[in-house]
Write a protein that holds these residues in place. Structure first.
Motif, PDB file in Angstrom:
ATOM      1  N   LEU A 235     -50.567  11.823  -2.211  1.00  9.81           N
ATOM      2  CA  LEU A 235     -49.432  11.996  -3.106  1.00  9.81           C
ATOM      3  C   LEU A 235     -48.208  12.584  -2.410  1.00  9.81           C
ATOM      4  O   LEU A 235     -47.124  12.630  -2.986  1.00  9.81           O
ATOM      5  CB  LEU A 235     -49.824  12.909  -4.280  1.00  9.81           C
ATOM      6  N   GLY A 236     -48.394  13.049  -1.168  1.00 11.17           N
ATOM      7  CA  GLY A 236     -47.284  13.683  -0.470  1.00 11.17           C
ATOM      8  C   GLY A 236     -47.005  15.084  -0.992  1.00 11.17           C
ATOM      9  O   GLY A 236     -45.902  15.609  -0.858  1.00 11.17           O
ATOM     10  N   ILE A 237     -48.013  15.695  -1.603  1.00  8.76           N
ATOM     11  CA  ILE A 237     -47.874  17.044  -2.158  1.00  8.76           C
ATOM     12  C   ILE A 237     -48.419  18.048  -1.142  1.00  8.76           C
ATOM     13  O   ILE A 237     -49.472  17.847  -0.544  1.00  8.76           O
ATOM     14  CB  ILE A 237     -48.641  17.149  -3.493  1.00  8.76           C
ATOM     15  N   ARG A 238     -47.685  19.144  -0.955  1.00  9.63           N
ATOM     16  CA  ARG A 238     -48.058  20.099   0.082  1.00  9.63           C
ATOM     17  C   ARG A 238     -48.604  21.417  -0.443  1.00  9.63           C
ATOM     18  O   ARG A 238     -49.128  22.221   0.325  1.00  9.63           O
ATOM     19  CB  ARG A 238     -46.830  20.392   0.964  1.00  9.63           C
ATOM     20  N   SER A 239     -48.477  21.670  -1.735  1.00 11.34           N
ATOM     21  CA  SER A 239     -48.928  22.958  -2.267  1.00 11.34           C
ATOM     22  C   SER A 239     -49.266  22.834  -3.747  1.00 11.34           C
ATOM     23  O   SER A 239     -48.914  21.852  -4.402  1.00 11.34           O
ATOM     24  CB  SER A 239     -47.822  24.016  -2.095  1.00 11.34           C
ATOM     25  N   ASP A 240     -49.934  23.874  -4.274  1.00 10.46           N
ATOM     26  CA  ASP A 240     -50.254  23.897  -5.703  1.00 10.46           C
ATOM     27  C   ASP A 240     -48.973  23.923  -6.542  1.00 10.46           C
ATOM     28  O   ASP A 240     -48.925  23.349  -7.633  1.00 10.46           O
ATOM     29  CB  ASP A 240     -51.104  25.130  -6.035  1.00 10.46           C
ATOM     30  N   VAL A 241     -47.938  24.585  -6.010  1.00 12.22           N
ATOM     31  CA  VAL A 241     -46.664  24.654  -6.732  1.00 12.22           C
ATOM     32  C   VAL A 241     -46.103  23.254  -6.932  1.00 12.22           C
ATOM     33  O   VAL A 241     -45.653  22.892  -8.023  1.00 12.22           O
ATOM     34  CB  VAL A 241     -45.654  25.535  -5.969  1.00 12.22           C
ATOM     35  N   GLU A 242     -46.120  22.435  -5.868  1.00 13.69           N
ATOM     36  CA  GLU A 242     -45.624  21.060  -5.978  1.00 13.69           C
ATOM     37  C   GLU A 242     -46.498  20.227  -6.909  1.00 13.69           C
ATOM     38  O   GLU A 242     -46.000  19.354  -7.623  1.00 13.69           O
ATOM     39  CB  GLU A 242     -45.563  20.400  -4.593  1.00 13.69           C
TER      40      GLU A 242
END
Length: 253
Positions: A235-242
């Motif tokens: 997904l291209g997500i790097r953290s829980d925040v994203e």
């Protein structure tokens, strides 16, 4: 001075022929954005162009749909995030691309993460233009999309490469040369997550911890963590925040 009438008529004929060629036709653009200043900024930037015309702009998706039912636009600039009570970005893309297939969708958003770019273009947008990008590049983006070619900027392409996510422009080219049916609209099909990666994210977004998910599916914490990280990479997500910032996109609500 002798006027060469045949030459004049020949020149006029050539100019008419040039005007009739598709690549020189006026590109009709309609804007959907719930911020009046954005509508005005884009319209003002394009106002001096002789090859692009902003024919309408709206703040509500229902007004855009009603207008498209009676009018034609070559390119629709869609803001991904609209106001409360509006249809979400992914479903709006699918609605416009299904009901008005001749309209090319150029997505605009202040959230230009790899996940956002990938999901919107998989949903049916032909291009993506981040609101942080130089406005001088917008005309080029409109030209590319109007010709039926996918567009993302060099900067966004670099972000996709850094995240390890495939370039959606290449995937669109491959998809257009194949006759395979389109994937279902669910998260797992659209984003190529495995069923287990899909269910891990769903549970995590529902508030469950890695330990809770591991107990629920009788798997080890390490396995759940690995599946979560694999989904993040896709997904291209790097953290829980994203992840939680992208919750609305992921759930399609």
């Amino acid at each position: 001075m002798t006027i060469d009438q045949p030459a004049i008529h020949s020149h006029i004929a050539r100019m008419k022929g040039l005007a009739m060629r598709p690549e020189h036709q006026l590109i009709r653009v309609v804007i959907l954005d719930d911020h009046a200043v954005v509508q005005h900024g884009i319209s003002s930037y394009l106002a001096d162009r002789t090859d692009i015309a902003v024919v309408a702009s709206f703040a509500k998706s229902r007004d855009l749909i009603c207008w498209l039912e009676e009018n034609h636009a070559d390119v629709v600039l869609l803001d991904y995030t609209l106001g409360p009570g509006e249809i979400d970005g992914l479903n709006l893309i699918k609605l416009v691309s299904t009901r008005f297939p001749d309209c090319k969708i150029l997505m605009t958003s202040s959230s230009d993460t790899p996940a956002t770019v990938n999901m919107t273009m998989r949903a049916g947008a032909l291009g993506f233009f981040g609101k942080s990008e130089n406005l001088s590049q917008l005309a080029q983006a409109i030209f590319v999309v109007a010709k039926g070619r996918p567009y993302i900027s060099t900067e966004l392409s670099g972000k996709l490469m850094s995240s390890g996510m495939p370039d959606p422009r290449i995937e669109k080219k491959n998809a257009s040369s194949e006759s395979a049916p389109a994937p279902d609209s669910g998260l797992s099909a659209d984003l190529r997550l495995s069923p287990r990666e899909h269910e891990v994210l769903r549970c995590y977004l529902a508030g469950m911890s890695v330990s809770d998910i591991a107990a629920k599916f009788s798997r080890s914490r390490k396995t759940i963590s690995t599946q979560k990280q694999a989904a993040f990479r896709k997904l291209g997500i790097r953290s829980d925040v994203e992840l939680f910032a992208s919750r609305k996109m992921l759930e399609g609500k």
